[in-house]
Scaffold this active site. Sequence first.
Site, PDB file in Angstrom:
ATOM      1  N   HIS A  10       1.370   3.952   1.899  1.00 23.22           N
ATOM      2  CA  HIS A  10       1.892   4.730   3.034  1.00 23.22           C
ATOM      3  C   HIS A  10       3.418   4.856   2.989  1.00 23.22           C
ATOM      4  O   HIS A  10       4.115   3.916   2.615  1.00 23.22           O
ATOM      5  CB  HIS A  10       1.463   4.097   4.360  1.00 23.22           C
ATOM      6  CG  HIS A  10       0.045   4.430   4.736  1.00 23.22           C
ATOM      7  ND1 HIS A  10      -0.677   3.707   5.653  1.00 23.22           N
ATOM      8  CD2 HIS A  10      -0.783   5.421   4.308  1.00 23.22           C
ATOM      9  CE1 HIS A  10      -1.878   4.241   5.781  1.00 23.22           C
ATOM     10  NE2 HIS A  10      -1.984   5.271   4.966  1.00 23.22           N
TER      11      HIS A  10
ATOM     12  N   ASP B  43      -0.346  -3.966   6.730  1.00 21.28           N
ATOM     13  CA  ASP B  43      -1.105  -3.261   7.764  1.00 21.28           C
ATOM     14  C   ASP B  43      -2.588  -3.631   7.774  1.00 21.28           C
ATOM     15  O   ASP B  43      -3.410  -2.883   8.312  1.00 21.28           O
ATOM     16  CB  ASP B  43      -0.950  -1.741   7.597  1.00 21.28           C
ATOM     17  CG  ASP B  43       0.472  -1.273   7.868  1.00 21.28           C
ATOM     18  OD1 ASP B  43       1.330  -2.126   8.176  1.00 21.28           O
ATOM     19  OD2 ASP B  43       0.733  -0.062   7.765  1.00 21.28           O
TER      20      ASP B  43
ATOM     21  N   HIS C  76       0.845  -1.201   0.000  1.00 21.64           N
ATOM     22  CA  HIS C  76       0.000   0.000   0.000  1.00 21.64           C
ATOM     23  C   HIS C  76       0.875   1.244   0.000  1.00 21.64           C
ATOM     24  O   HIS C  76       2.091   1.160   0.156  1.00 21.64           O
ATOM     25  CB  HIS C  76      -1.006  -0.011   1.151  1.00 21.64           C
ATOM     26  CG  HIS C  76      -0.416   0.095   2.525  1.00 21.64           C
ATOM     27  ND1 HIS C  76       0.417  -0.855   3.066  1.00 21.64           N
ATOM     28  CD2 HIS C  76      -0.554   1.050   3.491  1.00 21.64           C
ATOM     29  CE1 HIS C  76       0.762  -0.492   4.286  1.00 21.64           C
ATOM     30  NE2 HIS C  76       0.193   0.662   4.574  1.00 21.64           N
TER      31      HIS C  76
ATOM     32  N   HIS D 245      -7.577  -0.429   5.727  1.00 23.39           N
ATOM     33  CA  HIS D 245      -6.505   0.438   6.235  1.00 23.39           C
ATOM     34  C   HIS D 245      -6.270   1.562   5.219  1.00 23.39           C
ATOM     35  O   HIS D 245      -6.294   2.745   5.554  1.00 23.39           O
ATOM     36  CB  HIS D 245      -5.255  -0.407   6.456  1.00 23.39           C
ATOM     37  CG  HIS D 245      -4.046   0.356   6.874  1.00 23.39           C
ATOM     38  ND1 HIS D 245      -3.902   0.912   8.117  1.00 23.39           N
ATOM     39  CD2 HIS D 245      -2.895   0.645   6.196  1.00 23.39           C
ATOM     40  CE1 HIS D 245      -2.720   1.526   8.185  1.00 23.39           C
ATOM     41  NE2 HIS D 245      -2.095   1.374   7.046  1.00 23.39           N
TER      42      HIS D 245
ATOM     43  N   ASP E   6       5.728   4.738   5.136  1.00 23.61           N
ATOM     44  CA  ASP E   6       6.579   3.774   5.845  1.00 23.61           C
ATOM     45  C   ASP E   6       6.626   2.415   5.132  1.00 23.61           C
ATOM     46  O   ASP E   6       7.232   1.469   5.641  1.00 23.61           O
ATOM     47  CB  ASP E   6       6.125   3.607   7.306  1.00 23.61           C
ATOM     48  CG  ASP E   6       4.734   3.057   7.442  1.00 23.61           C
ATOM     49  OD1 ASP E   6       3.820   3.539   6.745  1.00 23.61           O
ATOM     50  OD2 ASP E   6       4.532   2.120   8.248  1.00 23.61           O
ATOM     51  N   HIS E   7       6.008   2.315   3.937  1.00 23.67           N
ATOM     52  CA  HIS E   7       6.077   1.085   3.146  1.00 23.67           C
ATOM     53  C   HIS E   7       6.699   1.311   1.768  1.00 23.67           C
ATOM     54  O   HIS E   7       7.039   0.347   1.088  1.00 23.67           O
ATOM     55  CB  HIS E   7       4.673   0.461   3.014  1.00 23.67           C
ATOM     56  CG  HIS E   7       4.139   0.042   4.348  1.00 23.67           C
ATOM     57  ND1 HIS E   7       4.143  -1.265   4.789  1.00 23.67           N
ATOM     58  CD2 HIS E   7       3.647   0.786   5.377  1.00 23.67           C
ATOM     59  CE1 HIS E   7       3.658  -1.304   6.025  1.00 23.67           C
ATOM     60  NE2 HIS E   7       3.355  -0.081   6.405  1.00 23.67           N
TER      61      HIS E   7
ATOM     62  N   HIS F  37       4.070  -4.483  11.095  1.00 21.48           N
ATOM     63  CA  HIS F  37       4.624  -3.770  12.252  1.00 21.48           C
ATOM     64  C   HIS F  37       4.760  -4.663  13.481  1.00 21.48           C
ATOM     65  O   HIS F  37       3.985  -5.588  13.673  1.00 21.48           O
ATOM     66  CB  HIS F  37       3.720  -2.585  12.642  1.00 21.48           C
ATOM     67  CG  HIS F  37       3.724  -1.472  11.646  1.00 21.48           C
ATOM     68  ND1 HIS F  37       4.567  -0.384  11.753  1.00 21.48           N
ATOM     69  CD2 HIS F  37       3.001  -1.279  10.515  1.00 21.48           C
ATOM     70  CE1 HIS F  37       4.349   0.438  10.726  1.00 21.48           C
ATOM     71  NE2 HIS F  37       3.396  -0.085   9.962  1.00 21.48           N
TER      72      HIS F  37
HETATM   73 FE    FE Z   1       2.592   0.839   8.128  1.00 20.51          FE
HETATM   74 ZN    ZN Z   2       0.053   1.692   6.542  1.00 12.87          ZN
END
Ligand code: FE
Ligand code: ZN
Length: 255
Positions: A58, A133, A56, A114, A60-61, A171
């Site tokens: 985001h 996530d 996805h 999410h 942090d990915h 995570h």
């Molecule tokens: Fe994440």
């Molecule tokens: Zn995420």
Amino acid sequence: MAAEIRVFSCLSDNFGYLIHDPVSKATASIDAPEAGPIIKALQREGWQLTDILVTHHHADHVGGIAELKTKYDCRVVAPHDKTAAIPQVDERVKEGDTVMVGTLTARVLETPGHTLDHISYVFDDAHALFAADTLFSIGCGRVFEGSYPMMWESLLKLRALPDDMRLYCGHEYTASNVRFALTVEPGNPDLKARAAEVTRLRAENKPTVPTLIGDEKKANVFLRADVPAVAAAVGLAGKSPAEVFGELRERKNNA
Ligand code: FE
Ligand code: ZN
């Protein structure tokens, strides 16, 4: 020959994952939270990065994609939903598509909630699910873009996978998830056993993944919104699983 999987940490609490095909030597990174730890893991193993499988959009990915692409000229596979900006995508995939990593095959499951673009990758032969996530151990992702019924459907899709499927999530949130789950199901023996295991793993500074889908079904309260005792525990006896799920998610947001 069986797939090899490596787990390491990225950023503050993201997991980094490499899956390697010993036959073709192909190696995929599941998401790219940041380039540094992924490059280090590759160098440790002597592997070349051939693919990045994005779950996805985001930050942090996807934050490490540009640097990894420059260094390895790898293929970037990303969700079909183009509304979310993901850098340097080579291939878009949707529900039912398969992605090859050398001779390894991953199936794509759309698991929105999410985010709307969230997908999960299932390597059936390796018994490995990369759910990022959507599904965490003893938890699930926050519902940022979708609705509670949508997220519940996504969780049901993952819950339907075989019990011996290993869950690799996005995570390291398991200890916090366990604390919350115990407020809803303090007497669940499988949850109590998982709580003890998580305490031990964290004390040893070890990751709490992978876990098994079969174990998550018994201990992860977010997969148990259709269990009458769980509905009753949050004061929603007789209500729909999606409503119970929504209440659980809101309680966790405010915990
Ligand atoms: Fe994440
Ligand atoms: Zn995420």
